[in-house]
Design a protein around this motif. Structure first.
Motif, mmCIF file in Angstrom:
data_model
loop_
_atom_site.group_PDB
_atom_site.id
_atom_site.type_symbol
_atom_site.label_atom_id
_atom_site.label_comp_id
_atom_site.label_asym_id
_atom_site.label_seq_id
_atom_site.Cartn_x
_atom_site.Cartn_y
_atom_site.Cartn_z
ATOM 1 N N SER A 155 38.020 50.690 34.827
ATOM 2 C CA SER A 155 38.006 49.328 34.507
ATOM 3 C C SER A 155 37.964 48.082 35.613
ATOM 4 O O SER A 155 37.664 46.934 35.568
ATOM 5 N N ILE A 156 37.546 48.653 36.460
ATOM 6 C CA ILE A 156 38.002 48.035 37.870
ATOM 7 C C ILE A 156 36.675 47.712 38.551
ATOM 8 O O ILE A 156 35.285 48.505 38.468
ATOM 9 N N ASP A 157 35.899 46.666 39.488
ATOM 10 C CA ASP A 157 35.129 46.512 39.920
ATOM 11 C C ASP A 157 35.204 46.881 41.537
ATOM 12 O O ASP A 157 36.377 46.148 42.142
ATOM 13 N N VAL A 158 34.373 47.500 41.703
ATOM 14 C CA VAL A 158 34.971 47.867 43.413
ATOM 15 C C VAL A 158 33.224 47.466 44.260
ATOM 16 O O VAL A 158 32.252 47.170 44.168
ATOM 17 N N LEU A 161 30.268 48.852 40.372
ATOM 18 C CA LEU A 161 30.535 49.677 41.913
ATOM 19 C C LEU A 161 29.128 48.524 42.683
ATOM 20 O O LEU A 161 28.236 48.809 42.118
ATOM 21 N N HIS A 162 29.736 47.552 43.511
ATOM 22 C CA HIS A 162 28.400 46.672 44.530
ATOM 23 C C HIS A 162 28.633 48.290 45.670
ATOM 24 O O HIS A 162 29.628 48.327 46.219
ATOM 25 N N VAL A 172 37.652 38.426 48.780
ATOM 26 C CA VAL A 172 36.659 39.349 48.004
ATOM 27 C C VAL A 172 38.124 39.911 47.153
ATOM 28 O O VAL A 172 36.906 40.588 45.899
ATOM 29 N N ILE A 173 38.868 40.167 47.261
ATOM 30 C CA ILE A 173 39.804 40.833 47.124
ATOM 31 C C ILE A 173 40.543 40.382 45.977
ATOM 32 O O ILE A 173 41.426 39.519 46.512
ATOM 33 N N LYS A 174 40.724 40.526 44.482
ATOM 34 C CA LYS A 174 41.541 40.499 43.905
ATOM 35 C C LYS A 174 43.384 40.384 44.590
ATOM 36 O O LYS A 174 43.530 41.594 44.838
ATOM 37 N N PRO A 175 44.027 39.158 43.849
ATOM 38 C CA PRO A 175 45.832 39.234 44.416
ATOM 39 C C PRO A 175 45.829 40.451 43.685
ATOM 40 O O PRO A 175 46.141 40.935 42.474
ATOM 41 N N GLY A 176 46.790 41.148 43.996
ATOM 42 C CA GLY A 176 47.697 42.859 44.304
ATOM 43 C C GLY A 176 46.509 43.832 43.641
ATOM 44 O O GLY A 176 46.614 45.296 43.481
#
Length: 244
Positions: free
Chosen positions: A65-68, A89-90, A153-157
């Motif tokens: 479920s995560i964007d990478v 995936l980017h 560009v990384i989410k908190p956590g």
């Protein structure tokens, strides 16, 4: 391989041109540099890809479920084995020709190019960002800015992963010195990389060496893991968490 003082004269535009020039036969050049070790580049790609997946699974409840983001993706060497593993995936790189070739091979990845400074993404867009053997090609004066952009560009956590050559390993030093692609490289010591990430505001910053022995099969993979706290591995990884 350059000294850091000499490398300071290199610009990101020059790095982009260098990789545009070698994109067509990149794998051949890498395999030539690795030939004395008896294994091709694909073996080491598989090893690091498995570490990326393992570290992602350790950190996230559901990696599907995560964007990478693959920062400095080049030809997308790691992407074939990541199809369907993540939400999105980017891949992004300063070499436009490398990205063009990568996009032809991996239509399931969302590719982009950038100028080596500002990433064309919103704050906190990705849960995970990884960069594999890229930072030693970044001009040293831009290392701190590179890490800061990765954090932005990384989410908190979220999680940052960096894979780099281990400058304490003699075989690695030989490969880098004899590989045309690494002619402008400046290797980062693990301690220096940890400090860069700590100063950028990351928590839980750790490094661990890999490929102390070729991790082929369960026994050697387990042995390589046990040796990870020693400075002998051919490469190492850093993991770091952006505070929530």
């Amino acid at each position: 391989m350059m000294s850091e003082s000499d490398r300071r004269q290199i610009t990101q535009a020059q790095v982009a041109k260098d990789f545009d020039d070698v994109a067509g036969d990149y794998e051949d050049k890498i395999n030539a540099a690795l030939s004395f070790g008896g294994r091709e580049h694909a073996f080491y790609i598989d090893v690091k890809r498995e570490h990326i997946l393992r570290l992602a699974r350790d950190h996230f409840t559901d990696i599907g479920s995560i964007d990478v983001l693959d920062l400095g993706c080049g030809l997308g060497a790691y992407h074939a084995g990541l199809e369907g593993k993540f939400g999105e995936l980017h891949g992004i790189d300063v070499s436009a020709y490398s990205v063009e070739l990568a996009a032809r091979r991996h239509p399931f990845v969302r590719y982009a190019t950038f100028d080596g400074e500002r990433l064309p993404y919103a704050d906190g867009e990705f849960s995970l960002a990884f960069t594999v053997c890229v930072m030693h090609h970044v001009p040293p004066p831009q290392w701190a800015a590179f890490v800061a952009e990765m954090r932005r560009v990384i989410k908190p956590g979220g999680l940052a992963l960096v894979f780099e050559h281990n400058p304490y390993n003699p075989a690695t030093q030989y490969i880098v010195k004899t590989c045309e692609i690494d002619k402008d490289a400046v290797l980062l010591r693990p301690g220096r990389l940890r400090r860069l990430f700590a100063r950028a505001g990351f928590d839980d910053v750790h490094t661990r060496t890999i490929i102390s022995v070729p991790p082929a099969g369960p026994f050697l993979t387990g042995l390589d893991s046990l040796l990870g706290h020693l400075p002998f591995g051919a490469q190492y990884y850093l993991s770091a968490r952006k505070p929530s």
